[in-house]
Design an enzyme around this catalytic site. Sequence first.
Site, mmCIF file in Angstrom:
data_model
loop_
_atom_site.group_PDB
_atom_site.id
_atom_site.type_symbol
_atom_site.label_atom_id
_atom_site.label_comp_id
_atom_site.label_asym_id
_atom_site.label_seq_id
_atom_site.Cartn_x
_atom_site.Cartn_y
_atom_site.Cartn_z
ATOM 1 N N CYS A 2 43.490 47.514 35.524
ATOM 2 C CA CYS A 2 42.632 48.553 34.949
ATOM 3 C C CYS A 2 42.910 49.877 35.644
ATOM 4 O O CYS A 2 43.534 49.921 36.695
ATOM 5 C CB CYS A 2 41.165 48.178 35.117
ATOM 6 N N ARG A 27 47.725 51.334 32.242
ATOM 7 C CA ARG A 27 47.209 50.242 33.063
ATOM 8 C C ARG A 27 46.236 49.344 32.297
ATOM 9 O O ARG A 27 45.847 48.287 32.809
ATOM 10 C CB ARG A 27 46.503 50.807 34.303
ATOM 11 N N TRP A 73 41.764 46.593 31.149
ATOM 12 C CA TRP A 73 42.549 45.468 30.677
ATOM 13 C C TRP A 73 41.711 44.234 30.966
ATOM 14 O O TRP A 73 41.480 43.882 32.116
ATOM 15 C CB TRP A 73 43.892 45.400 31.395
ATOM 16 N N ASN A 99 38.654 47.497 39.472
ATOM 17 C CA ASN A 99 39.941 46.920 39.089
ATOM 18 C C ASN A 99 40.172 45.718 39.980
ATOM 19 O O ASN A 99 40.137 45.837 41.204
ATOM 20 C CB ASN A 99 41.060 47.943 39.278
ATOM 21 N N GLY A 100 40.381 44.546 39.377
ATOM 22 C CA GLY A 100 40.610 43.339 40.159
ATOM 23 C C GLY A 100 39.824 42.166 39.612
ATOM 24 O O GLY A 100 39.313 42.204 38.493
ATOM 25 N N GLU A 485 66.554 39.872 30.081
ATOM 26 C CA GLU A 485 65.848 41.151 29.995
ATOM 27 C C GLU A 485 65.798 41.663 28.562
ATOM 28 O O GLU A 485 64.765 42.183 28.111
ATOM 29 C CB GLU A 485 66.523 42.173 30.915
ATOM 30 N N LYS A 489 62.328 42.356 26.427
ATOM 31 C CA LYS A 489 61.991 43.643 25.807
ATOM 32 C C LYS A 489 61.601 43.452 24.346
ATOM 33 O O LYS A 489 60.647 44.049 23.867
ATOM 34 C CB LYS A 489 63.179 44.613 25.905
ATOM 35 N N GLU A 492 58.147 41.809 24.196
ATOM 36 C CA GLU A 492 57.068 42.671 24.680
ATOM 37 C C GLU A 492 56.594 43.660 23.622
ATOM 38 O O GLU A 492 55.387 43.859 23.454
ATOM 39 C CB GLU A 492 57.533 43.457 25.918
ATOM 40 N N HIS A 508 73.278 23.138 24.680
ATOM 41 C CA HIS A 508 72.341 22.181 25.274
ATOM 42 C C HIS A 508 70.933 22.366 24.725
ATOM 43 O O HIS A 508 69.948 22.179 25.455
ATOM 44 C CB HIS A 508 72.357 22.313 26.797
ATOM 45 N N LYS A 607 50.683 47.734 32.466
ATOM 46 C CA LYS A 607 51.858 48.095 33.250
ATOM 47 C C LYS A 607 51.875 47.448 34.628
ATOM 48 O O LYS A 607 52.858 46.863 35.045
ATOM 49 C CB LYS A 607 51.901 49.623 33.401
#
Length: 612
Positions: A2, A27, A73, A99-100, A485, A489, A492, A508, A607
Amino acid sequence: MCGIVAYIGEQDAYPIIINGLKRLEYRGYDSAGIALQNGSLNIFKKKGKVKELIDYTQGKNTSGTSGIGHTRWATHGKPDDVNAHPHVSGNGRLTLVHNGIIENYSLIKKALEKEGHVFATETDTEVLVHLIEEVQKRDNLPIEEAVREALTNVVGAYAIVVMDREDPDKLVGARKASPLVIGIGDDGFFMASDGTPIVEHTKKVIYLDDEQIAVVKRSGEYEVRSIDNVLHTPFVQELNMEIGRMEKGGYDYFMLKEINEQPTTIADAMRGRLNAKEGWVRLGGMDDHVELIKSAERFIILGCGTSWHAGLIAEYLFEDLARIPVEVEYASEFRYRNPVITNRDVVIAISQSGETADTYAALELAKQNGAFLYGIVNAVGSSIARLTDAGSYIHAGPEIGVASTKAFTGQVTLLTLMALQIGRERGTISDEYFLTLLKELEAIPGKVEQMLASNEKIKYIAGEIKHSTNALYLGRGYNFPVALEGALKLKEISYIHAEGYPAAEMKHGPIALIDENMPVIIIATNKSLNDKIISNIQEVKARKGMVLAIVTEGDDEISKIADYTIEIPETAEPFTPLLSVIPLQLLSYHIAVMRGCNVDQPRNLAKSVTVE
């Protein structure tokens, strides 16, 4: 995850806090809220982005010269107006943003309910503000003492700012495992989750350490104490940020801006650390520890998400160039499997924000076991930067887009420099090859610029595969992590299911999924494995799969059999990830835009992951 902003001083608090929340929205953006004191207390909370809060407050009384704000968040409690912060104590006296995660909130809540407290929300944060209220009422304490006493009963992570309606000329902030920065202005104080909301008002900041509590007063006084009431003299430092780098600069999205900044940010990561003409590479963070690092028995690399992918590339770099064995670990799993760590290990933590909770906790375990800690972070003054024994900043500037781009290439650049320096010190790179690599690395920013010129071609290809529901990314050697990566992307920001695999693993399992509806993106820049990659492409084509190949310029063989090719400039194989990732970033970006997705603020993501 947050975002917190607070202000007390002589200015109107509302525009300061609202603008700060907009800067911190990366955030979290499930809901937002603001509390303002002006003799009375006015609280406004709204589900959705900060814009919804701004619309909601139009025409309402937003006066006041002190206040706290929050963009959320969600962890405890669904995103809605009620669960949005700030939260208020039962007696209406205290207001708090957080935040937490308070891990023992359930036990505290049950104890408070026995004392008559009634809760209106599903959040752990409301429990915390009620706890502070109970302590304050029971012992008749000033707000800072009530906060300190209450926090001794809390298990978990927190960054909080608290206002007391009956003591309106002070704000109290505290942190443990979540960041909180104090800004010292000419006519007031600021508190925030990071420096982005503060930099336009002041560059004088204090980064609170774990279990520290700060009190700032309208009079201009401030103090910092530990949770056990020891007075500390905080280190006031200059905030190294440029406001211009936090604006979109004419781009539609921060992500596109940050992709296009990479020629500059990669060059900045190398600046003063590399000179091909004189034949040297040197990281300042290693200078005092070269002997210890080069004689390590093992490197353990810790990261999450994109940073973990950078660590996988570093595994190839360190083992290839420096001949040191490497283990790359998900930081989120590392401390839960009783890992073997010794004082002959060097533990390298990779984190854009420097606040990633899992990585920080894993580092604490490594420190307890005597390992040497090295940090690769972007955020100056961050928690991981302070915990580690040494480290290097990537100097990428603020990265606002939730999906990391320039931070990833900055991390890979720093890890490349580190591998080259250690390899040189250990004598595992010949003089000729070392100089060749230095010249190639210096040329990378210009070659990234060339890659960005392929944007229109990549946009066209994106249009051809935008309706896919799945995608497969394949790579070998240095480019296997790039495949991971690239898939991340796409997942996301476009919400297309995608998986990255070593190309040899296709047979496989993943080959069972390939048909005409499955685009397969193959990073085919490894000259040493060219024949094997061609075999992979032939296998995909035999099953009617569509192939997009990332190839080295001039590669006619793969171009003849792939449906689409994107060329990267010729470079040394260890540096190909810095080029091959660029088209994958752009491909994900364009697909997401075409699908109507919010590129900078993808659903359910934030983020900086400051909670486990």
